[in-house]
Design a protein around this motif. Structure first.
Motif, PDB file in Angstrom:
ATOM      1  N   ALA A 254      -2.456  -6.933  -3.677  1.00 21.13           N
ATOM      2  CA  ALA A 254      -2.890  -6.596  -2.321  1.00 21.13           C
ATOM      3  C   ALA A 254      -4.276  -7.155  -2.019  1.00 21.13           C
ATOM      4  O   ALA A 254      -4.587  -7.449  -0.869  1.00 21.13           O
ATOM      5  N   PHE A 255      -5.118  -7.296  -3.023  1.00 20.78           N
ATOM      6  CA  PHE A 255      -6.429  -7.892  -2.803  1.00 20.78           C
ATOM      7  C   PHE A 255      -6.407  -9.405  -3.013  1.00 20.78           C
ATOM      8  O   PHE A 255      -7.085 -10.141  -2.307  1.00 20.78           O
TER       9      PHE A 255
ATOM     10  N   GLY B 191       2.521   1.751  -3.327  1.00 22.79           N
ATOM     11  CA  GLY B 191       1.577   2.306  -4.298  1.00 22.79           C
ATOM     12  C   GLY B 191       1.402   3.807  -4.132  1.00 22.79           C
ATOM     13  O   GLY B 191       1.350   4.550  -5.114  1.00 22.79           O
TER      14      GLY B 191
ATOM     15  N   SER C  25      -2.031  -3.274  -6.574  1.00 22.35           N
ATOM     16  CA  SER C  25      -3.402  -3.315  -6.045  1.00 22.35           C
ATOM     17  C   SER C  25      -4.021  -4.695  -6.223  1.00 22.35           C
ATOM     18  O   SER C  25      -4.693  -5.202  -5.321  1.00 22.35           O
TER      19      SER C  25
ATOM     20  N   PHE D  70       0.837  -1.209   0.000  1.00 17.90           N
ATOM     21  CA  PHE D  70       0.000   0.000   0.000  1.00 17.90           C
ATOM     22  C   PHE D  70       0.868   1.253   0.000  1.00 17.90           C
ATOM     23  O   PHE D  70       0.639   2.187  -0.780  1.00 17.90           O
TER      24      PHE D  70
ATOM     25  N   ILE E 139       1.046   0.351 -10.074  1.00 18.96           N
ATOM     26  CA  ILE E 139       0.006   0.526  -9.054  1.00 18.96           C
ATOM     27  C   ILE E 139      -1.125  -0.474  -9.267  1.00 18.96           C
ATOM     28  O   ILE E 139      -1.652  -1.051  -8.308  1.00 18.96           O
ATOM     29  N   VAL E 140      -1.495  -0.727 -10.511  1.00 18.78           N
ATOM     30  CA  VAL E 140      -2.555  -1.703 -10.805  1.00 18.78           C
ATOM     31  C   VAL E 140      -2.113  -3.103 -10.390  1.00 18.78           C
ATOM     32  O   VAL E 140      -2.880  -3.858  -9.771  1.00 18.78           O
TER      33      VAL E 140
END
Length: 95
Positions: free
Chosen positions: A61-62, A36, A58, A33, A54-55
């Motif tokens: 991260a999920f 990012g 992300s 996070f 960043i994509v």
């Protein structure tokens, strides 16, 4: 006899007994996070790589907590109100 004793036991919290794993996963995901947010410094209309990074960060991260470490295989049963123990795993042999 041991089966009867286990039937009386209340179900434990999902993260109970996994303190080190929970702390490590939290540090990794929180680091992603912060990375990012740091990458947002280079985001302009001329450069594409910060947004692509960043994509990807992300998504990871999920995906890591939910898909690998989470209960993604029992989500459908839990949504229907069934207990998670009712669904057999792929390695289980049913007869």
């Amino acid at each position: 006899m041991s089966h009867e004793a286990n039937a009386e036991k209340q179900p434990s919290h999902a993260g109970e007994g996994h303190l080190v794993e929970n702390v490590v996963v939290f540090v990794l995901i929180f680091g992603a996070f912060l990375l990012g947010i740091y990458l947002l410094n280079w985001l302009t209309l001329e450069t594409v790589w910060p947004m692509a990074a960043i994509v990807v960060i992300s998504f990871l991260a999920f995906f890591i907590p939910q898909g690998i470490l989470g209960r993604s295989d029992t989500g459908y049963d839990l949504a229907e109100g069934k207990k998670a123990d009712e669904k057999p795993t792929s390695a289980a042999v049913t007869s």
